[in-house]
Design a protein around this motif. Structure first.
Motif, mmCIF file in Angstrom:
data_model
loop_
_atom_site.group_PDB
_atom_site.id
_atom_site.type_symbol
_atom_site.label_atom_id
_atom_site.label_comp_id
_atom_site.label_asym_id
_atom_site.label_seq_id
_atom_site.Cartn_x
_atom_site.Cartn_y
_atom_site.Cartn_z
ATOM 1 N N THR A 427 0.769 -1.206 0.003
ATOM 2 C CA THR A 427 0.013 -0.008 0.187
ATOM 3 C C THR A 427 0.948 1.256 -0.028
ATOM 4 O OG1 THR A 427 0.083 -0.018 2.433
ATOM 5 C CG2 THR A 427 -1.706 -1.006 1.272
ATOM 6 N N ALA A 428 0.197 2.543 -0.054
ATOM 7 C CA ALA A 428 1.099 3.902 0.012
ATOM 8 C C ALA A 428 1.565 3.737 1.186
ATOM 9 C CB ALA A 428 -0.126 4.921 -0.447
ATOM 10 N N GLU A 429 0.978 3.439 2.268
ATOM 11 C CA GLU A 429 1.585 3.312 3.745
ATOM 12 C C GLU A 429 2.902 2.624 3.771
ATOM 13 O OE1 GLU A 429 2.400 4.550 7.434
ATOM 14 O OE2 GLU A 429 1.061 5.382 5.915
ATOM 15 N N HIS A 430 2.923 1.586 2.945
ATOM 16 C CA HIS A 430 3.941 0.714 3.184
ATOM 17 C C HIS A 430 5.172 1.648 2.465
ATOM 18 C CE1 HIS A 430 1.405 -2.772 3.750
ATOM 19 N NE2 HIS A 430 1.944 -2.551 4.680
ATOM 20 N N VAL A 431 4.867 2.066 1.272
ATOM 21 C CA VAL A 431 5.876 2.876 0.493
ATOM 22 C C VAL A 431 6.233 4.122 1.292
ATOM 23 C CG1 VAL A 431 6.217 4.163 -1.644
ATOM 24 C CG2 VAL A 431 5.065 2.263 -1.886
ATOM 25 N N LYS A 432 5.640 4.748 1.945
ATOM 26 C CA LYS A 432 5.887 6.052 2.737
ATOM 27 C C LYS A 432 6.676 5.452 3.817
ATOM 28 C CE LYS A 432 3.880 9.697 5.838
ATOM 29 N NZ LYS A 432 2.715 10.127 6.299
ATOM 30 N N ARG A 433 6.589 4.531 4.509
ATOM 31 C CA ARG A 433 7.551 3.935 5.482
ATOM 32 C C ARG A 433 8.955 3.526 5.006
ATOM 33 N NH1 ARG A 433 3.441 -0.330 7.948
ATOM 34 N NH2 ARG A 433 5.580 -0.939 9.264
ATOM 35 N N ALA A 434 8.715 3.067 4.103
ATOM 36 C CA ALA A 434 9.992 2.484 3.106
ATOM 37 C C ALA A 434 10.908 3.673 2.905
ATOM 38 C CB ALA A 434 9.507 1.419 1.783
ATOM 39 N N LEU A 435 10.476 4.643 2.373
ATOM 40 C CA LEU A 435 11.053 5.988 1.938
ATOM 41 C C LEU A 435 11.687 6.384 3.210
ATOM 42 C CD1 LEU A 435 8.549 7.693 -0.731
ATOM 43 C CD2 LEU A 435 10.698 6.600 -0.849
ATOM 44 N N LYS A 436 11.086 6.370 4.335
ATOM 45 C CA LYS A 436 11.714 6.694 5.523
ATOM 46 C C LYS A 436 12.890 6.058 6.107
ATOM 47 C CE LYS A 436 10.493 8.484 10.254
ATOM 48 N NZ LYS A 436 9.325 8.628 11.257
ATOM 49 N N SER A 437 12.893 4.738 5.760
ATOM 50 C CA SER A 437 13.712 3.910 6.296
ATOM 51 C C SER A 437 14.932 3.631 5.208
ATOM 52 C CB SER A 437 13.289 2.291 6.442
ATOM 53 O OG SER A 437 12.087 2.516 7.635
ATOM 54 N N SER A 438 14.455 4.037 3.918
ATOM 55 C CA SER A 438 15.715 3.590 2.888
ATOM 56 C C SER A 438 16.574 4.860 2.624
ATOM 57 C CB SER A 438 14.923 3.444 1.386
ATOM 58 O OG SER A 438 14.135 4.493 1.389
#
Length: 476
Positions: A427-438
């Protein structure tokens, strides 16, 4: 996902067009661009458009000079002919009644008196009760003359093998060889096939160093001298088989340039090859390169195989700031028989390119095979990130970044998060969290300390103590 790997490459239309042309025309290619823009993927995709290899390379024992093995090429047609020769050379199984009577008699199946057939190991004919064999030459009154003057030999019956000559309608002689298989069967051979088999057996003292069935793509990034050019292994027994050693031809190892024969040789970070670029240039020019022992203290140093084929399509890659470290004659060779391509870093923001980014998302999921697919909002979030990075890194407005390796990492991290939560889709939330961690370490330093320099100053405790002392003394 497209069946053609070149169609999987996003946003590099000109590079893909030239790569397709280079593969079809057997041209060399130099790809220049920042990391993550698709250089390696283009090289691998080119191999898909090159015909499968039709030649294998062997080294043959040289009896006159064992330390100079002989390279030979076998084509796929040669290999098929060899298989046919082996099949024909096995001969055909016949019944004694299906071969000429004289053959049956001499092999011990037919009685020489009445012609009746019986098992080969029977000495007396079951039909006439007489001995099956009689020596017509020995019983002749002229036997001494025939033996001493005309050199006519006397047969020992039954014979193990009979050679029979005959003539066709055009007067050409045909020879057939017959052997007894057992008490009730005969094997018929074609002597030409046997001669071919004998020649094959002579070639048994050879080693296949580049097999026919192989991958047309060979990567030599960061290769050492032996990995790139080949080697001859050391033998502590001095190449003497009787002492347990190996013959020189058995110790020959091909290099990547030879393994890439009729295929693609890919070298990423090309300047890192250093002086080996000279040897690579020679191989590209001559289309053959010798193999010799690289270690001067090894017994393999005395072995050399001349003119080993290495006719390959070369694809090199490097970053923009490393271009000056590529050997000028090597670049000249590439341009003289190929192309240099600067890869794009951004592509225009439009509906068609948004669909390409959606395709990229799906490709990364399918290639990874461990994460779920993305929802529409997840893909939209990735597209927004591609637009942000194009502006931040390349200063391009209204564009999407083509530094896709970083976006691929975001997709995989988001997929791992979705997998951990047992979500059906990313989901978009997963992408948002991934961007923060990457985020890169440099970006994390900026977020935490305000700048990379400030973050580096926190690397040692002494830096903090000195800073505090300066504050106490009023220097800061």
């Amino acid at each position: 996902m497209p069946k053609d790997p070149l169609e999987m490459i996003i946003g590099q239309e000109e590079a893909v067009r030239i790569a397709r042309l280079a593969a079809g025309q057997h041209r060399h290619l130099l790809l220049v661009g920042p990391p993550g823009t698709g250089k390696s993927m283009i090289a691998k995709a080119m191999a898909f458009h090159i015909p499968r290899p039709t030649e294998e390379i062997l080294v043959l024992h040289n009896p006159r000079n064992p330390e100079r093995p002989i390279p030979i090429i076998h084509t796929s047609d040669d290999l098929r002919k060899e298989e046919d020769i082996k099949k024909v050379a096995k001969g055909k199984i016949r019944r004694p009644e299906d071969v000429p009577r004289i053959v049956s008699e001499r092999l011990g199946f037919a009685c020489m008196n009445c012609g009746q057939l019986s098992d080969r190991d029977e000495d007396y004919c079951p039909g006439c009760s007489q001995a099956k064999f009689k020596d017509k030459v020995r019983d002749s009154p002229f036997s001494d003359l025939l033996s001493q003057v005309f050199n006519v030999g006397f047969y020992e019956y039954p014979e193990e093998e009979v050679h029979l000559s005959s003539f066709d309608k055009e007067g050409n002689e045909e020879i057939r060889i017959y052997q007894a298989v057992d008490n009730q069967r005969v094997r018929e051979y074609d002597p030409e096939a046997l001669e071919g088999l004998n020649k094959l057996q002579e070639k048994r003292k050879s080693k296949t160093i580049v097999p026919l069935k192989r991958s047309p793509f060979v990567q030599a990034t960061g290769a050492s001298e032996t990995e790139l050019l080949g080697d001859v292994k050391h033998d502590p027994w001095g190449g003497m088989p009787e002492a347990g050693g190996q013959m020189p031809y058995q110790r020959v190892i091909p290099g990547a340039i030879h393994e890439a024969h009729q295929g693609v040789l890919f070298v990423d970070e090309l300047p890192q090859l250093g002086r080996l670029q000279h040897h690579l240039l020679t191989a590209m020019q001559e289309r053959h390169f010798h193999i010799s022992g690289m270690n001067p203290t090894s017994s393999g140093a005395a072995v050399k195989v001349e003119r080993v084929p290495c006719n390959f399509v070369f694809v090199g890659a490097c970053n923009i700031n490393e271009l000056e470290h590529i050997l000028p004659p090597l670049r000249s060779r590439i341009l003289g028989n190929g192309y240099e391509v600067l890869l794009e870093t951004v592509m225009p923001k439009n509906a068609a390119n948004s669909l390409k980014l959606a395709q990229f998302f799906a490709q990364e999921v399918l290639i990874d095979q461990k994460i779920p697919h993305g929802s529409k909002d997840a893909i939209s979030a990735l597209i927004r990130e591609a637009e942000r990075r194009a502006l931040e890194i390349d200063g391009a407005k209204g564009a999407y970044t083509l530094r896709l390796r970083g976006l691929g990492g975001v997709i995989r991290l988001a997929g791992d998060l979705a997998k951990t939560e047992e979500a059906e889709l990313i989901t978009a939330e997963h992408v948002k969290r991934a961007l923060k961690s990457s985020k890169s370490v440099e970006q994390q330093l900026v977020d935490k300390y305000g700048s990379v320099w400030q973050g580096q100053s926190k690397d040692h405790m002494s830096s903090h103590i000195i800073s505090e002392e300066k504050k106490a003394r009023g220097y800061v």
